[in-house]
Design an enzyme around this catalytic site. Sequence first.
Site, PDB file in Angstrom:
ATOM      1  N   LYS A 179      -8.472   9.544  -7.917  1.00  0.00           N
ATOM      2  CA  LYS A 179      -9.426   8.784  -8.425  1.00  0.00           C
ATOM      3  C   LYS A 179      -9.902   8.290  -7.094  1.00  0.00           C
ATOM      4  O   LYS A 179      -9.703   7.742  -5.866  1.00  0.00           O
ATOM      5  CB  LYS A 179      -8.227   7.603  -8.733  1.00  0.00           C
ATOM      6  CG  LYS A 179      -9.886   6.026  -9.233  1.00  0.00           C
ATOM      7  CD  LYS A 179      -8.563   5.623  -9.825  1.00  0.00           C
ATOM      8  CE  LYS A 179      -8.457   3.962 -10.109  1.00  0.00           C
ATOM      9  NZ  LYS A 179      -9.809   3.571  -8.888  1.00  0.00           N
ATOM     10  N   GLY A 232      -6.473   2.653   1.449  1.00  0.00           N
ATOM     11  CA  GLY A 232      -6.745   1.525   1.261  1.00  0.00           C
ATOM     12  C   GLY A 232      -6.665   0.158   1.871  1.00  0.00           C
ATOM     13  O   GLY A 232      -5.755   0.001   2.389  1.00  0.00           O
ATOM     14  N   GLY A 237      -2.108  -1.403  -1.670  1.00  0.00           N
ATOM     15  CA  GLY A 237      -1.162  -0.959  -1.601  1.00  0.00           C
ATOM     16  C   GLY A 237       0.461  -1.327  -1.207  1.00  0.00           C
ATOM     17  O   GLY A 237       1.941  -0.196  -2.430  1.00  0.00           O
ATOM     18  N   GLU A 254      -2.310   5.044   4.239  1.00  0.00           N
ATOM     19  CA  GLU A 254      -3.082   4.782   5.232  1.00  0.00           C
ATOM     20  C   GLU A 254      -3.843   3.278   4.641  1.00  0.00           C
ATOM     21  O   GLU A 254      -4.797   2.978   3.996  1.00  0.00           O
ATOM     22  CB  GLU A 254      -4.490   5.330   5.249  1.00  0.00           C
ATOM     23  CG  GLU A 254      -3.841   5.099   6.809  1.00  0.00           C
ATOM     24  CD  GLU A 254      -5.733   4.590   6.807  1.00  0.00           C
ATOM     25  OE1 GLU A 254      -5.884   3.095   6.725  1.00  0.00           O
ATOM     26  OE2 GLU A 254      -6.880   4.965   6.220  1.00  0.00           O
ATOM     27  N   CYS A 288     -11.073   0.858   9.213  1.00  0.00           N
ATOM     28  CA  CYS A 288      -9.503   0.519   9.272  1.00  0.00           C
ATOM     29  C   CYS A 288      -9.489   0.776  10.849  1.00  0.00           C
ATOM     30  O   CYS A 288      -8.408  -0.162  11.413  1.00  0.00           O
ATOM     31  CB  CYS A 288      -8.444   0.875   8.051  1.00  0.00           C
ATOM     32  SG  CYS A 288      -8.966   2.762   8.385  1.00  0.00           S
ATOM     33  N   GLU A 386      -7.740  -8.675   8.441  1.00  0.00           N
ATOM     34  CA  GLU A 386      -8.669  -8.105   7.536  1.00  0.00           C
ATOM     35  C   GLU A 386      -9.860  -8.261   7.040  1.00  0.00           C
ATOM     36  O   GLU A 386     -10.432  -8.487   6.495  1.00  0.00           O
ATOM     37  CB  GLU A 386      -8.236  -6.445   7.537  1.00  0.00           C
ATOM     38  CG  GLU A 386      -9.421  -4.855   7.504  1.00  0.00           C
ATOM     39  CD  GLU A 386      -8.532  -3.752   7.204  1.00  0.00           C
ATOM     40  OE1 GLU A 386      -8.690  -2.601   7.920  1.00  0.00           O
ATOM     41  OE2 GLU A 386      -8.129  -3.972   6.172  1.00  0.00           O
TER      42      GLU A 386
END
Length: 481
Positions: A179, A232, A237, A254, A288, A386
């Site tokens: 996906k 993502g 997550g 991750e 990231c 973030e």
Amino acid sequence: MNQRLFIGGTWTEPEGGHYDVVDPATEATVGAAPEATRDQVDAACAAAREAFGPWSRTAPEERAAILARAADLIRERLVPYAELAQAETGATTGTARAMQVGVAAARFRRYARVEPAEWPIAPQINEAGPMGKAGVVGALAVRQPVGVVACISSYNNPWANAAGKIAPALAMGNTVVVKPAPQDPLSVYRMAEVLEEAGAPPGVVNVISGASVEVGETLVASPDVDMVSFTGSTAVGRRIAEVCGRDMKRQLMELGGKGAALVFADADIASAVAGIGTTFSFYSGQICTAPTRVLAQRPVYDRLVEALTTYASRLPVGDPRDPKTVVGPVISAAHRERVESYVELARKEGARVVTGGDRPPHPQGFYVPPTLLADCTNDMRAAREEIFGPVVAVIPFEDEEEGIALANDTDYGLIDYVWTADIAKAFRTARRLRAGGVGINTVARNMEAPFGGFKKSGVGRDVGSYALHAYSEVQSIVWPG
């Protein structure tokens, strides 16, 4: 072009219709992406389950040959594939060619190298052996594929991220349902075409997409899925982990990062500025691993802020197709507004916007200028959350102990960085940082080194041989000697 889904080796019309994929630089429509329905997601998972048995029994050399052919085909079509990636993501030409499509080809080539799947364990004496007699017991540890892997990739690098999941998963004998991110799925469909042409049997690779949350939820919850590999945000997550927990599904995640860059007083400032400056330019800060939280020791704080200001203010912002451009757009209008909101919040919290902060005067495109925030404290939201854009926050520290404490005072722990001329101090500091990786006087990565995070930056490790471990389970076989 109206893209179709790829399910069980068949290009299938989406029952949920299509949605537009938009070029972040021009706001023009790139193509129409398919919206999968719940039934079509289930069909893709069922196809992967049916294909798993035969594929897992295929000789590793045969699987490797398919991956090698895929790598060659991607290399042959690098320019058109990079042009599509650029249109979907807003990446500069060099980044799209080298770091997106080029890295994808390299990853398929890497996992075309057949790895040993088993190894002997030293025999040992079994004190209560068969029939009550002591004897020697032999053992073999065998790596078995996990099964059907749901590969969910992020928008910042559709080619490299997807390839980094698909290639090692297939190499170990798994089948996949991929996906891609809803913002840029078209590149991943080109990857499916390549794998089909390279000889991947029907059902081994399936690609479904959609802008709705339902597509991902259905995929992760499918009883046919044995493992979820996700790149993502930490928020998504966390939701995936909740769903996987119900069925004890394996996870490789991750997630977000807020990399700390400790710049000590004895550091090479020019080297530190060049490394930190990648946050402004590389993917327009949408990465990231970026060193977005700069911890500068007091004696060099002012000099570092001045040097970063000069560096950021000289970076050309604009059309990523222009060879002079260094900083392209962010992925969408919504994400631009999110990044801008953090800059405004930082102002309100007392940070000083040294450069950037104001929207560039481009008539189209989702541009954010390289932005430097000085006089920050570690409790500011711009220093803790973030942002995923070309924004760097600079925080002063007094000594080694305070620098390490500030670096570790975060919910994240993906990659941190240390700049110092004292190599003993560099390694001493690195060992005390709660991060999955540490760069010493560099932001470069070794693509065989394990990659993953501590804390809310993820679960598990991949890259290199570690990815083969991540997409497999260890089975032990014992027998009397």
